[in-house]
Enzyme design. Structure first.
Site, PDB file in Angstrom:
ATOM      1  N   CYS A  33       0.817  -1.219   0.000  1.00 20.97           N
ATOM      2  CA  CYS A  33       0.000   0.000   0.000  1.00 20.97           C
ATOM      3  C   CYS A  33       0.849   1.268   0.000  1.00 20.97           C
ATOM      4  O   CYS A  33       0.668   2.154  -0.825  1.00 20.97           O
ATOM      5  CB  CYS A  33      -0.940  -0.009   1.204  1.00 20.97           C
ATOM      6  N   CYS A  38      -1.718   1.768  -2.927  1.00 24.11           N
ATOM      7  CA  CYS A  38      -2.694   2.842  -2.709  1.00 24.11           C
ATOM      8  C   CYS A  38      -2.099   4.255  -2.692  1.00 24.11           C
ATOM      9  O   CYS A  38      -2.664   5.162  -3.311  1.00 24.11           O
ATOM     10  CB  CYS A  38      -3.419   2.657  -1.376  1.00 24.11           C
ATOM     11  N   LYS A  41      -0.467   5.385  -6.088  1.00 26.94           N
ATOM     12  CA  LYS A  41      -1.577   5.323  -7.056  1.00 26.94           C
ATOM     13  C   LYS A  41      -2.510   6.511  -6.900  1.00 26.94           C
ATOM     14  O   LYS A  41      -2.863   7.177  -7.873  1.00 26.94           O
ATOM     15  CB  LYS A  41      -2.326   4.001  -6.856  1.00 26.94           C
ATOM     16  N   TYR A 174      -8.718  -4.012 -11.121  1.00 25.19           N
ATOM     17  CA  TYR A 174      -8.788  -2.592 -10.763  1.00 25.19           C
ATOM     18  C   TYR A 174      -7.417  -1.949 -10.898  1.00 25.19           C
ATOM     19  O   TYR A 174      -7.304  -0.772 -11.255  1.00 25.19           O
ATOM     20  CB  TYR A 174      -9.393  -2.394  -9.365  1.00 25.19           C
ATOM     21  N   GLU A 178      -7.046   1.369 -13.097  1.00 26.77           N
ATOM     22  CA  GLU A 178      -6.555   2.571 -12.412  1.00 26.77           C
ATOM     23  C   GLU A 178      -5.290   3.098 -13.087  1.00 26.77           C
ATOM     24  O   GLU A 178      -5.173   4.297 -13.355  1.00 26.77           O
ATOM     25  CB  GLU A 178      -6.271   2.263 -10.935  1.00 26.77           C
ATOM     26  N   HIS A 443     -26.934  20.090  -0.022  1.00 26.76           N
ATOM     27  CA  HIS A 443     -27.091  20.635  -1.368  1.00 26.76           C
ATOM     28  C   HIS A 443     -26.129  21.791  -1.607  1.00 26.76           C
ATOM     29  O   HIS A 443     -25.954  22.626  -0.728  1.00 26.76           O
ATOM     30  CB  HIS A 443     -28.540  21.127  -1.524  1.00 26.76           C
ATOM     31  N   GLU A 448     -25.719  13.819  -2.142  1.00 25.35           N
ATOM     32  CA  GLU A 448     -27.157  13.965  -1.860  1.00 25.35           C
ATOM     33  C   GLU A 448     -28.008  13.150  -2.822  1.00 25.35           C
ATOM     34  O   GLU A 448     -29.163  12.821  -2.522  1.00 25.35           O
ATOM     35  CB  GLU A 448     -27.582  15.433  -1.887  1.00 25.35           C
TER      36      GLU A 448
END
Length: 468
Positions: A33, A38, A41, A174, A178, A443, A448
């Site tokens: 990671c 991660c 990346k 993935y 990615e 909002h 939302e």
């Protein structure tokens, strides 16, 4: 979990060693990671997103020059940050009185481990409890001529000092999508070659939208193709020959870099697990564990990517390790709960999800017992620069019977990880669709739109959001 065990009063040693990649890339403490996963990346993904913002900027009144991207500057900054994390981990282990040994470990017997240093010196350690957390490494398609000699993997990409140039990414994981996504976003000519289906472990409608967006925004997608050979040309470029699996027609192309992203293999082969009596899955090579994270030998445990049936996600491994440390010190009997673990795929249009895919929900409960609420929406930020929002999509998979327990949430759009994290708590706590729609939205946000979901797939109505 090593520092956590030390905090809880245990005498702890951590044995850590990085075998250089076939290309000779090596890195420091912190695992996949931190070094080749991660962290670099996400930073390179952010660099690509900034390119999109630069293109948007004139629409918002900023007179910004459309400058090319400089890989070397980005790589230097990313790699320096990773090195600072390596140092931080070393300091943390020292502060918590954890003995750190930069040695490659293998079992001698069920209570003894032998560590071999870079110089060949051996160290024997014995322990009451042993935790295996060796993770995995990228898989190379060694049956393909030239794959090992001329290809690289994610273990190398993040440590390149110079731009990879025109790149072929092979794989549908993935990791593949990615990497192909941010390379395209950085202005590089990028092709992704997918043998069968993209993101196999994820909801397939969402996976199709992810690849559709990439294909519409600069990434060349070769579907149903498999590479057969990689050759080096006189000018250092690589010639790749591939076959279209449907027509059996062969084709070829030249690239500066070939990146293999066809899956990962657990780091178990060199551990001499048989000497300790630890059993593995003969097909995957992963270590068989129970709900306590224990292997076939009760005092030896395995956590993270190396363990069979566990999500290959850093936060799950960290939490599993913390809980294991607490159980071993008698602080708790709590077990890791691997259900409803949220995650995000950091493709150019991010995909966040938690819980069951639509396919898994139907398989488990039956189509007649599942209700899916969905919406195509347009982020407000996309309106002024007239960005394409065709694939911005949300779906919530629920039980049909009131109050309609939420089984899974799938969100495709900007900042998907930030949106999914909060809803993951609600789903973990047993949220129902009725509770979601009674939640007041903030909002104007993309998040939302989850609370505004009203149209079910079963109704057949148009799920496109109109108005603000």
């Amino acid at each position: 979990m090593d520092s956590r065990s030390a905090q809880l009063g245990k005498k702890v040693a951590v044995l850590d060693y990085v075998e250089p990649s076939p290309r000779g890339t090596r890195w420091g403490l912190g695992g996949t990671c931190v070094n080749v996963g991660c962290i670099p990346k996400k930073l390179m993904h952010q660099a690509a997103l900034l390119g999109g913002m630069i293109r948007d900027a004139p629409h918002y009144g900023w007179r910004v020059a459309q400058a090319p991207h400089d890989w070397a500057t980005m790589a230097d900054a990313v790699q320096n940050h990773v090195k600072s994390l390596n140092w931080g981990h070393r300091v943390q282990l020292q502060d918590r009185k954890v003995k750190y040994l930069n040695v490659k470990a293998s079992f001698v017997d069920a209570h003894t481990v032998c560590g071999v240093s870079k110089g060949g010196e051996e160290t024997l350690l014995s322990a009451e409890h042993i935790v295996i957390a060796t993770g995995g490494r990228p898989r190379y398609p060694t049956h393909i001529e030239g794959a090992l000699e001329y290809g690289i993997t994610s273990d190398d990409l993040f440590w390149l000092k110079e731009s990879p140039g025109k790149t072929l990414v092979v794989g549908a994981s993935y990791v593949a999508l990615e990497c192909a996504g941010f390379l395209t976003g950085l202005g590089l000519d990028t092709t992704v070659m997918i043998r069968s289906v993209p993101l196999r472990a994820f909801d397939q409608q969402m996976a199709s939208l992810v690849t559709e967006h990439m294909a519409g925004h600069g990434t060349r997608v070769l579907r149903g193709c498999a590479p057969e050979r990689v050759e080096k040309l006189p000018g250092q470029q690589l010639r790749v020959t591939w076959v279209d699996l449907a027509s059996d027609r062969k084709d070829a192309g030249t690239f500066d870099t070939v990146l293999w992203a066809i899956g990962r293999v657990p780091e178990t082969a060199s551990l001499n697990l048989e000497k300790a009596g630890v059993r593995t899955n003969p097909v995957t090579g992963k270590i068989l564990v129970d709900a306590q994270e224990a292997t076939s030998i009760r005092h030896i445990y395995a956590i993270g990517d190396v363990a069979e049936g566990r999500p290959e996600l850093t936060p799950t491994a960290i939490m599993a390790g913390r809980l294991l440390a607490q159980r071993l010190s008698g602080r708790t009997s709590d077990l890791m709960d691997y259900s409803s673990v949220p995650t995000t795929v950091f493709t150019p249009l991010e995909y966040g999800c938690v819980g069951l895919s639509e396919e898994a929900a139907v398989a488990r409960h039956g189509e007649e017992h599942v209700e899916v609420y969905h919406a195509f929406y347009k982020p407000l930020e996309f309106t002024v620069p007239q960005r394409d929002a065709s694939q911005c999509y949300i779906k919530m998979v629920c039980l049909r019977e009131p109050p309609q327990l939420v089984l899974g949430l799938h969100f495709l759009g900007p900042n998907a990880g930030e949106v999914t994290q909060g809803f993951a708590l609600g789903i973990k706590c047993g949220a129902s669709f009725q509770q979601v729609i009674r939640t007041v939205g903030i909002h104007p946000t993309c998040a939302e739109e989850v609370a505004k979901l009203r149209i079910s797939k079963r109704s057949g109505l148009d799920p496109t959001v109109t108005g603000c």
